[in-house]
Design a protein around this motif. Sequence first.
Motif, short mmCIF file in Angstrom:
data_model
loop_
_atom_site.label_atom_id
_atom_site.label_comp_id
_atom_site.label_asym_id
_atom_site.label_seq_id
_atom_site.Cartn_x
_atom_site.Cartn_y
_atom_site.Cartn_z
N ARG A 51 34.92 41.68 42.91
CA ARG A 51 34.28 41.14 44.10
C ARG A 51 32.92 41.79 44.28
NH1 ARG A 51 38.03 41.66 49.34
NH2 ARG A 51 37.94 43.75 48.56
N ARG A 58 29.29 37.54 47.40
CA ARG A 58 30.66 37.30 47.85
C ARG A 58 30.87 35.82 48.17
NH1 ARG A 58 34.32 41.45 50.98
NH2 ARG A 58 33.43 42.66 49.30
N TRP A 61 31.34 34.18 44.96
CA TRP A 61 32.64 34.61 44.45
C TRP A 61 33.75 33.75 45.05
CZ3 TRP A 61 36.74 37.18 47.05
CH2 TRP A 61 37.72 37.77 46.22
N TRP A 62 33.71 33.58 46.38
CA TRP A 62 34.71 32.76 47.06
C TRP A 62 34.69 31.32 46.54
CZ3 TRP A 62 38.91 33.60 49.79
CH2 TRP A 62 39.06 34.80 50.47
N ALA A 73 43.15 36.25 47.40
CA ALA A 73 42.03 36.96 48.04
C ALA A 73 42.25 37.09 49.54
CB ALA A 73 40.72 36.24 47.74
#
Length: 152
Positions: A51, A58, A61-62, A73
Motif C-alpha cells: 500500500r 492509495r 491502489w484502491w 483491504a
Amino acid sequence: MSVTAAIVGPMVTAEVARSDSVSWLAVQLAKPVGEVLAVRAAGVRALLPSRPDSASGRYMWWRCLSMEQARQAMILGRLEALSLHLRGIPALGYAADDLLPLEAVEEAEGFVDEPLAEALAHYRACRARARCTPAPLEDQVSCTVSSTGRRP
C-alpha cells in the motif's frame, strides 16, 4: 503453544474468570486481543499488494484491487483501527473511553485459544450485565407524570 496462551497465561485467565469488573476485564484483555488483531492484520496485509503512503497512490491502489482484495483491504483497515484503539489511539466510531470495544472482541473470536475465548465470553457477559444494571436512585433523573399524562 498458541500466541494467546503465551500472552495471557493461566494465571490471568483464572483471575479474569473470577472478576466481574468490566473495566478491570477490559484492561486485562486489551493486550491479548490487540495482539490477536495484529497477527490477523499481518496475515491479511501479506495477501495484498503493498500500500502506498501518499493519498494519490492509495487512491490508485484502491482502484486497482480486485473485489476480493478490496474486501480484504477493508478488513485490514478495520483490524488496524481496532489495534490502534486498543493501544490508546482512539479510532473513529469508537468511544475513546471504551478500552475494549465489542467489535474488537468479535474480530478476535475464532482466532484465539480456549482460555482466552472463555475470558472473552465472560467479558461479554459482564459487559451485558453492567449495561442492564439500573443506576442508583440518586443518579436517576426524576420523571413523574401528572394525572393529565404530561410531565410537570
